[in-house]
Design a protein around this motif. Structure first.
Motif, PDB file in Angstrom:
ATOM      1  N   VAL A 123       0.879  -1.237   0.013  1.00 39.71           N
ATOM      2  CA  VAL A 123      -0.083  -0.177   0.130  1.00 39.71           C
ATOM      3  C   VAL A 123       0.799   1.189   0.030  1.00 39.71           C
ATOM      4  O   VAL A 123       1.775   1.369   0.843  1.00 39.71           O
ATOM      5  CB  VAL A 123      -0.925  -0.024   1.147  1.00 39.71           C
ATOM      6  CG1 VAL A 123      -1.661   1.286   1.074  1.00 39.71           C
ATOM      7  CG2 VAL A 123      -1.654  -1.360   1.234  1.00 39.71           C
ATOM      8  N   VAL A 124       0.606   2.248  -0.853  1.00 39.06           N
ATOM      9  CA  VAL A 124       1.507   3.365  -1.053  1.00 39.06           C
ATOM     10  C   VAL A 124       0.374   4.662  -0.701  1.00 39.06           C
ATOM     11  O   VAL A 124      -0.657   4.453  -1.139  1.00 39.06           O
ATOM     12  CB  VAL A 124       1.953   3.599  -2.469  1.00 39.06           C
ATOM     13  CG1 VAL A 124       2.717   4.645  -2.482  1.00 39.06           C
ATOM     14  CG2 VAL A 124       2.666   2.303  -2.672  1.00 39.06           C
ATOM     15  N   ALA A 125       1.077   5.696  -0.185  1.00 36.84           N
ATOM     16  CA  ALA A 125       0.173   6.717  -0.068  1.00 36.84           C
ATOM     17  C   ALA A 125       0.852   8.064  -0.720  1.00 36.84           C
ATOM     18  O   ALA A 125       1.930   8.112  -0.760  1.00 36.84           O
ATOM     19  CB  ALA A 125      -0.005   7.175   1.558  1.00 36.84           C
ATOM     20  N   LEU A 163       4.768   8.626  -1.092  1.00 36.33           N
ATOM     21  CA  LEU A 163       5.188   9.315  -2.007  1.00 36.33           C
ATOM     22  C   LEU A 163       4.568  10.820  -1.871  1.00 36.33           C
ATOM     23  O   LEU A 163       3.377  10.927  -1.580  1.00 36.33           O
ATOM     24  CB  LEU A 163       4.931   8.671  -3.406  1.00 36.33           C
ATOM     25  CG  LEU A 163       5.087   7.569  -3.625  1.00 36.33           C
ATOM     26  CD1 LEU A 163       4.657   6.979  -4.992  1.00 36.33           C
ATOM     27  CD2 LEU A 163       6.667   7.423  -3.525  1.00 36.33           C
ATOM     28  N   THR A 164       5.341  11.876  -1.909  1.00 34.35           N
ATOM     29  CA  THR A 164       4.813  13.236  -1.629  1.00 34.35           C
ATOM     30  C   THR A 164       5.560  13.998  -2.839  1.00 34.35           C
ATOM     31  O   THR A 164       6.661  13.840  -2.889  1.00 34.35           O
ATOM     32  CB  THR A 164       4.842  13.699  -0.226  1.00 34.35           C
ATOM     33  OG1 THR A 164       4.385  14.821  -0.330  1.00 34.35           O
ATOM     34  CG2 THR A 164       6.337  13.506   0.185  1.00 34.35           C
ATOM     35  N   ALA A 220       9.353   9.200  -0.047  1.00 38.59           N
ATOM     36  CA  ALA A 220       9.815   9.815  -1.317  1.00 38.59           C
ATOM     37  C   ALA A 220       9.594  11.185  -1.670  1.00 38.59           C
ATOM     38  O   ALA A 220       8.179  11.338  -1.809  1.00 38.59           O
ATOM     39  CB  ALA A 220       9.473   8.844  -2.615  1.00 38.59           C
ATOM     40  N   GLU A 221      10.109  12.156  -1.422  1.00 45.14           N
ATOM     41  CA  GLU A 221       9.971  13.429  -1.560  1.00 45.14           C
ATOM     42  C   GLU A 221      10.500  13.763  -3.165  1.00 45.14           C
ATOM     43  O   GLU A 221      11.294  14.177  -3.351  1.00 45.14           O
ATOM     44  CB  GLU A 221      10.684  14.490  -0.696  1.00 45.14           C
ATOM     45  CG  GLU A 221      10.078  14.245   0.843  1.00 45.14           C
ATOM     46  CD  GLU A 221      11.164  14.865   1.914  1.00 45.14           C
ATOM     47  OE1 GLU A 221      10.605  15.575   2.543  1.00 45.14           O
ATOM     48  OE2 GLU A 221      12.236  14.355   1.916  1.00 45.14           O
ATOM     49  N   ARG A 260      12.121   5.079  -8.506  1.00 45.13           N
ATOM     50  CA  ARG A 260      11.049   4.596  -7.293  1.00 45.13           C
ATOM     51  C   ARG A 260       9.778   4.852  -7.642  1.00 45.13           C
ATOM     52  O   ARG A 260       8.976   4.006  -7.268  1.00 45.13           O
ATOM     53  CB  ARG A 260      11.693   5.455  -5.984  1.00 45.13           C
ATOM     54  CG  ARG A 260      11.094   4.792  -4.996  1.00 45.13           C
ATOM     55  CD  ARG A 260      11.610   5.663  -3.540  1.00 45.13           C
ATOM     56  NE  ARG A 260      11.147   5.296  -2.241  1.00 45.13           N
ATOM     57  CZ  ARG A 260      11.301   5.878  -1.285  1.00 45.13           C
ATOM     58  NH1 ARG A 260      12.609   6.713  -1.033  1.00 45.13           N
ATOM     59  NH2 ARG A 260      10.705   5.738  -0.100  1.00 45.13           N
ATOM     60  N   LEU A 261       9.220   5.962  -8.042  1.00 43.29           N
ATOM     61  CA  LEU A 261       8.026   6.200  -8.510  1.00 43.29           C
ATOM     62  C   LEU A 261       7.621   5.323  -9.442  1.00 43.29           C
ATOM     63  O   LEU A 261       6.438   4.663  -9.393  1.00 43.29           O
ATOM     64  CB  LEU A 261       8.069   7.726  -9.188  1.00 43.29           C
ATOM     65  CG  LEU A 261       6.680   8.002  -9.441  1.00 43.29           C
ATOM     66  CD1 LEU A 261       5.539   8.281  -8.351  1.00 43.29           C
ATOM     67  CD2 LEU A 261       6.941   9.504 -10.281  1.00 43.29           C
ATOM     68  N   GLY A 262       8.383   5.000 -10.435  1.00 36.53           N
ATOM     69  CA  GLY A 262       7.835   3.995 -11.526  1.00 36.53           C
ATOM     70  C   GLY A 262       7.766   2.721 -11.234  1.00 36.53           C
ATOM     71  O   GLY A 262       6.836   2.137 -11.474  1.00 36.53           O
TER      72      GLY A 262
END
Length: 186
Positions: free
Chosen positions: A7-9, A45-46, A64-65, A91-93
């Protein structure tokens, strides 16, 4: 045997309270940090650079900023036309391809990284590959029609109810010293 759910926010920070390094985490930040610390959310992630995730107690390695950080000289804030650090883009991908569920909390999803992190799991859920996307926001977003669950709600109110349901304890870490806004340049 089932595999663990990832789960990612991702989402907005401090709801228009202005740009200030003295901003304090709200209920949503504290609840997300607690969810990360107890293993229910694996990554945060922000696109905010305000450090509120860390101020709420989320470990740095779980944050992850994407647009940079006020508090990390190795992650400068992206100006207009700036490029995201390569490791953060990767990391985003990877997160977009592997997340089982993405929580979008308080974001309008109007920017590139947020759309990327949310749209791929939303599409993968249609193929039965993951749980998809939950969007919680007061305003409409471009991905509302693709969300597995769409709630028009205040994130602080929702997260307060979730924390109570899960019987989690929220406590922001005590920061005892001010951060110096200076650095030695060789």
């Amino acid at each position: 045997m089932s595999r663990p759910t990832k789960v990612v926010a991702t989402g907005r920070g401090y709801k228009g309270r202005g740009l200030t390094m003295d901003a304090q985490p709200n209920m949503t930040h504290l609840a997300l940090a607690a969810l990360v610390c107890c293993g229910l959310v694996q990554e945060w992630l922000t696109t905010n650079y305000d450090g509120l995730a860390q101020k709420a107690g989320c470990p740095q390695e779980k944050v992850a900023e994407l647009h940079g950080s006020w508090f990390d000289p190795a992650n400068p804030i992206l100006g207009k036309g700036g490029k995201m650090r390569q490791d953060l883009a990767l990391r985003l991908g990877e997160t977009a391809e592997t997340a089982d569920l993405v929580l979008v909390l308080g974001s309008s999803l109007s920017g590139g990284p947020s759309i990327c992190a949310a749209s791929r799991p939303a599409h993968r859920s249609l193929e039965g590959c993951c749980l998809g996307l939950i969007v919680v926001n007061l305003q409409a977003t471009p991905l509302d029609g693709q969300a597995t669950i769409r709630l028009f709600a205040d994130t602080d109110t929702l997260m307060q109810r979730l924390v109570a349901t899960l019987n989690l304890t929220l406590e922001a870490p005590k920061v005892t010293s001010k951060i110096k806004l200076e650095a030695k340049v060789p």
